[in-house]
Scaffold this motif. Structure first.
Motif, PDB file in Angstrom:
ATOM      1  N   MET A 281      37.974  30.147  35.662  1.00  0.00           N
ATOM      2  CA  MET A 281      38.848  31.272  35.427  1.00  0.00           C
ATOM      3  C   MET A 281      40.278  30.760  35.459  1.00  0.00           C
ATOM      4  SD  MET A 281      39.179  34.918  37.448  1.00  0.00           S
ATOM      5  CE  MET A 281      38.868  34.327  39.058  1.00  0.00           C
ATOM      6  N   TYR A 282      41.023  31.077  34.385  1.00  0.00           N
ATOM      7  CA  TYR A 282      42.430  30.707  34.329  1.00  0.00           C
ATOM      8  C   TYR A 282      43.243  31.697  35.151  1.00  0.00           C
ATOM      9  CZ  TYR A 282      41.415  27.652  30.361  1.00  0.00           C
ATOM     10  OH  TYR A 282      40.922  26.671  29.559  1.00  0.00           O
ATOM     11  N   PHE A 283      44.124  31.171  36.004  1.00  0.00           N
ATOM     12  CA  PHE A 283      45.045  32.029  36.742  1.00  0.00           C
ATOM     13  C   PHE A 283      46.326  32.165  35.929  1.00  0.00           C
ATOM     14  CE2 PHE A 283      43.943  32.031  41.543  1.00  0.00           C
ATOM     15  CZ  PHE A 283      42.753  32.641  41.249  1.00  0.00           C
ATOM     16  N   THR A 284      46.814  33.365  35.832  1.00  0.00           N
ATOM     17  CA  THR A 284      48.081  33.608  35.163  1.00  0.00           C
ATOM     18  C   THR A 284      49.157  33.763  36.231  1.00  0.00           C
ATOM     19  OG1 THR A 284      47.763  36.009  35.172  1.00  0.00           O
ATOM     20  CG2 THR A 284      46.876  34.798  33.301  1.00  0.00           C
ATOM     21  N   TYR A 285      50.386  33.868  35.787  1.00  0.00           N
ATOM     22  CA  TYR A 285      51.462  34.059  36.771  1.00  0.00           C
ATOM     23  C   TYR A 285      51.315  35.409  37.473  1.00  0.00           C
ATOM     24  CZ  TYR A 285      53.706  36.799  33.062  1.00  0.00           C
ATOM     25  OH  TYR A 285      53.972  37.717  32.101  1.00  0.00           O
ATOM     26  N   ILE A 286      50.677  36.374  36.838  1.00  0.00           N
ATOM     27  CA  ILE A 286      50.433  37.671  37.481  1.00  0.00           C
ATOM     28  C   ILE A 286      49.464  37.503  38.658  1.00  0.00           C
ATOM     29  CG2 ILE A 286      49.542  40.002  37.115  1.00  0.00           C
ATOM     30  CD1 ILE A 286      50.494  39.741  34.209  1.00  0.00           C
TER      31      ILE A 286
ATOM     32  N   PHE B  47      50.500  38.275  42.692  1.00  0.00           N
ATOM     33  CA  PHE B  47      49.744  39.199  43.530  1.00  0.00           C
ATOM     34  C   PHE B  47      49.119  38.501  44.738  1.00  0.00           C
ATOM     35  CE2 PHE B  47      49.973  42.338  40.127  1.00  0.00           C
ATOM     36  CZ  PHE B  47      50.106  43.501  40.864  1.00  0.00           C
ATOM     37  N   ILE B  48      48.645  37.284  44.569  1.00  0.00           N
ATOM     38  CA  ILE B  48      48.041  36.564  45.695  1.00  0.00           C
ATOM     39  C   ILE B  48      49.111  36.204  46.736  1.00  0.00           C
ATOM     40  CG2 ILE B  48      46.909  34.390  46.341  1.00  0.00           C
ATOM     41  CD1 ILE B  48      45.213  34.703  43.806  1.00  0.00           C
ATOM     42  N   ILE B  49      50.305  35.809  46.284  1.00  0.00           N
ATOM     43  CA  ILE B  49      51.385  35.511  47.227  1.00  0.00           C
ATOM     44  C   ILE B  49      51.798  36.775  47.982  1.00  0.00           C
ATOM     45  CG2 ILE B  49      53.825  34.839  47.381  1.00  0.00           C
ATOM     46  CD1 ILE B  49      53.235  32.770  45.173  1.00  0.00           C
ATOM     47  N   LEU B  50      51.936  37.893  47.279  1.00  0.00           N
ATOM     48  CA  LEU B  50      52.270  39.156  47.947  1.00  0.00           C
ATOM     49  C   LEU B  50      51.194  39.559  48.952  1.00  0.00           C
ATOM     50  CD1 LEU B  50      53.747  41.310  45.036  1.00  0.00           C
ATOM     51  CD2 LEU B  50      54.953  40.376  47.010  1.00  0.00           C
ATOM     52  N   LEU B  51      49.941  39.389  48.568  1.00  0.00           N
ATOM     53  CA  LEU B  51      48.838  39.712  49.475  1.00  0.00           C
ATOM     54  C   LEU B  51      48.857  38.812  50.704  1.00  0.00           C
ATOM     55  CD1 LEU B  51      46.411  41.680  49.475  1.00  0.00           C
ATOM     56  CD2 LEU B  51      45.053  39.816  48.575  1.00  0.00           C
ATOM     57  N   PHE B  52      49.174  37.522  50.515  1.00  0.00           N
ATOM     58  CA  PHE B  52      49.252  36.589  51.636  1.00  0.00           C
ATOM     59  C   PHE B  52      50.372  36.995  52.601  1.00  0.00           C
ATOM     60  CE2 PHE B  52      50.748  32.579  53.557  1.00  0.00           C
ATOM     61  CZ  PHE B  52      49.582  32.222  54.218  1.00  0.00           C
ATOM     62  N   ILE B  53      51.512  37.386  52.058  1.00  0.00           N
ATOM     63  CA  ILE B  53      52.630  37.825  52.903  1.00  0.00           C
ATOM     64  C   ILE B  53      52.254  39.082  53.688  1.00  0.00           C
ATOM     65  CG2 ILE B  53      54.985  38.771  52.832  1.00  0.00           C
ATOM     66  CD1 ILE B  53      55.499  36.820  50.474  1.00  0.00           C
ATOM     67  N   ILE B  54      51.584  40.020  53.046  1.00  0.00           N
ATOM     68  CA  ILE B  54      51.150  41.249  53.725  1.00  0.00           C
ATOM     69  C   ILE B  54      50.181  40.925  54.859  1.00  0.00           C
ATOM     70  CG2 ILE B  54      49.803  43.372  53.425  1.00  0.00           C
ATOM     71  CD1 ILE B  54      51.109  43.587  50.620  1.00  0.00           C
TER      72      ILE B  54
ATOM     73  N   THR C  87      40.001  37.898  45.869  1.00  0.00           N
ATOM     74  CA  THR C  87      38.970  37.761  44.843  1.00  0.00           C
ATOM     75  C   THR C  87      38.825  39.052  44.042  1.00  0.00           C
ATOM     76  OG1 THR C  87      37.774  36.196  46.245  1.00  0.00           O
ATOM     77  CG2 THR C  87      36.549  37.196  44.435  1.00  0.00           C
ATOM     78  N   ILE C  88      38.792  40.166  44.713  1.00  0.00           N
ATOM     79  CA  ILE C  88      38.668  41.462  44.027  1.00  0.00           C
ATOM     80  C   ILE C  88      39.888  41.716  43.145  1.00  0.00           C
ATOM     81  CG2 ILE C  88      38.620  43.958  44.417  1.00  0.00           C
ATOM     82  CD1 ILE C  88      36.896  43.354  46.915  1.00  0.00           C
ATOM     83  N   ILE C  89      41.077  41.430  43.653  1.00  0.00           N
ATOM     84  CA  ILE C  89      42.291  41.636  42.862  1.00  0.00           C
ATOM     85  C   ILE C  89      42.314  40.721  41.641  1.00  0.00           C
ATOM     86  CG2 ILE C  89      44.791  41.237  42.921  1.00  0.00           C
ATOM     87  CD1 ILE C  89      44.832  42.570  45.626  1.00  0.00           C
ATOM     88  N   SER C  90      41.813  39.493  41.779  1.00  0.00           N
ATOM     89  CA  SER C  90      41.767  38.579  40.638  1.00  0.00           C
ATOM     90  C   SER C  90      40.884  39.123  39.526  1.00  0.00           C
ATOM     91  CB  SER C  90      41.261  37.208  41.079  1.00  0.00           C
ATOM     92  OG  SER C  90      42.164  36.610  41.961  1.00  0.00           O
TER      93      SER C  90
ATOM     94  N   ASP D 107      42.065  40.318  35.799  1.00  0.00           N
ATOM     95  CA  ASP D 107      41.402  39.769  34.606  1.00  0.00           C
ATOM     96  C   ASP D 107      41.046  40.857  33.599  1.00  0.00           C
ATOM     97  OD1 ASP D 107      41.512  37.119  35.119  1.00  0.00           O
ATOM     98  OD2 ASP D 107      39.433  36.913  35.778  1.00  0.00           O
ATOM     99  N   ASP D 108      40.609  42.015  34.079  1.00  0.00           N
ATOM    100  CA  ASP D 108      40.238  43.099  33.169  1.00  0.00           C
ATOM    101  C   ASP D 108      41.416  43.584  32.340  1.00  0.00           C
ATOM    102  OD1 ASP D 108      37.608  43.035  33.950  1.00  0.00           O
ATOM    103  OD2 ASP D 108      37.800  44.687  35.390  1.00  0.00           O
ATOM    104  N   TYR D 109      42.623  43.479  32.872  1.00  0.00           N
ATOM    105  CA  TYR D 109      43.794  43.985  32.160  1.00  0.00           C
ATOM    106  C   TYR D 109      44.589  42.911  31.414  1.00  0.00           C
ATOM    107  CZ  TYR D 109      42.952  48.334  34.559  1.00  0.00           C
ATOM    108  OH  TYR D 109      42.373  49.485  35.012  1.00  0.00           O
ATOM    109  N   THR D 110      44.403  41.655  31.750  1.00  0.00           N
ATOM    110  CA  THR D 110      45.185  40.604  31.099  1.00  0.00           C
ATOM    111  C   THR D 110      44.396  39.806  30.071  1.00  0.00           C
ATOM    112  OG1 THR D 110      44.677  39.044  32.883  1.00  0.00           O
ATOM    113  CG2 THR D 110      46.727  40.296  33.065  1.00  0.00           C
ATOM    114  N   LYS D 111      43.106  39.718  30.225  1.00  0.00           N
ATOM    115  CA  LYS D 111      42.293  38.906  29.313  1.00  0.00           C
ATOM    116  C   LYS D 111      41.485  39.835  28.415  1.00  0.00           C
ATOM    117  CE  LYS D 111      42.452  35.164  32.486  1.00  0.00           C
ATOM    118  NZ  LYS D 111      41.788  34.191  33.292  1.00  0.00           N
TER     119      LYS D 111
END
Length: 179
Positions: free
Chosen positions: A1-6, A10-17, A51-54, A58-62
């Motif tokens: 799975m390719y990760f995009t900047y989006i 989101f993963i960085i924001l989730l980590f901070i939270i 994982t769920i957020i990824s 994916d459903d909205y970007t790919k």
């Protein structure tokens, strides 16, 4: 799975939270056991939610579409040949696209007025063993038709599916999923 900047944002924001939440939970903790349990639960929650957020992102970007789909019955191989073009219409690369094809035999061909007619039977017919003929009424196949699709690109595909000779008037449905 390719990760995009989006994904990364989101993963960085989730980590901070989760770090802030962990800091609030562990503020006055002096016991090591409570510290280890809280940190491991926070880490498991972070992994599950990222994982769920990824997958949701994916459903909205790919986004991919199938066009010019044609299928024809090939009598020599007793199969159906599907051809078409898969296009990546989104702005991000796609790792793989799968197509799920479902071919269903029309039940109207099997429904005749004789269906409800009962034959005359005797007492000894009860002991006769009758073999029921099993007929396939649905075929469900899954294929990978596009791998490593770049943004705004298209690629042709072709695939074969076995076709039972008992089918009279099949209906074809397909769904596309991309990651």
């Amino acid at each position: 799975m390719y990760f995009t900047y989006i994904h990364i944002i989101f993963i960085i924001l989730l980590f901070i939270i989760f770090c802030l939440f962990g800091f609030l939970l562990l503020r006055g903790t002096t016991r090591l056991k409570k510290l280890i349990i809280t940190v491991s639960l926070l880490f498991a929650g972070f992994l599950a939610s990222s994982t769920i957020i990824s997958f949701i992102i994916d459903d909205y970007t790919k986004i991919a579409k199938i066009s010019e789909v044609k299928y024809q019955h090939v009598l020599l191989k007793e199969s159906i040949n599907f051809t078409g073009i898969i296009s990546n219409v989104g702005g991000f690369d796609i790792t793989s696209c799968n197509i799920n094809i479902r071919i269903t035999n029309s039940p109207s061909a099997a429904l005749t007025p004789d269906l409800f007619k009962q034959e005359d039977r005797s007492f000894l017919d009860f002991f006769k063993i009758k073999k029921k003929e099993f007929k396939i009424s649905t075929i469900n196949e899954n294929f990978t038709i596009g791998e490593r699709l770049k943004a705004k690109s298209a690629r042709p595909f072709s695939l074969y599916i076995r076709y039972p000779t008992t089918f009279k008037d099949p209906k074809v449905n397909y769904t596309l999923t991309c990651h």
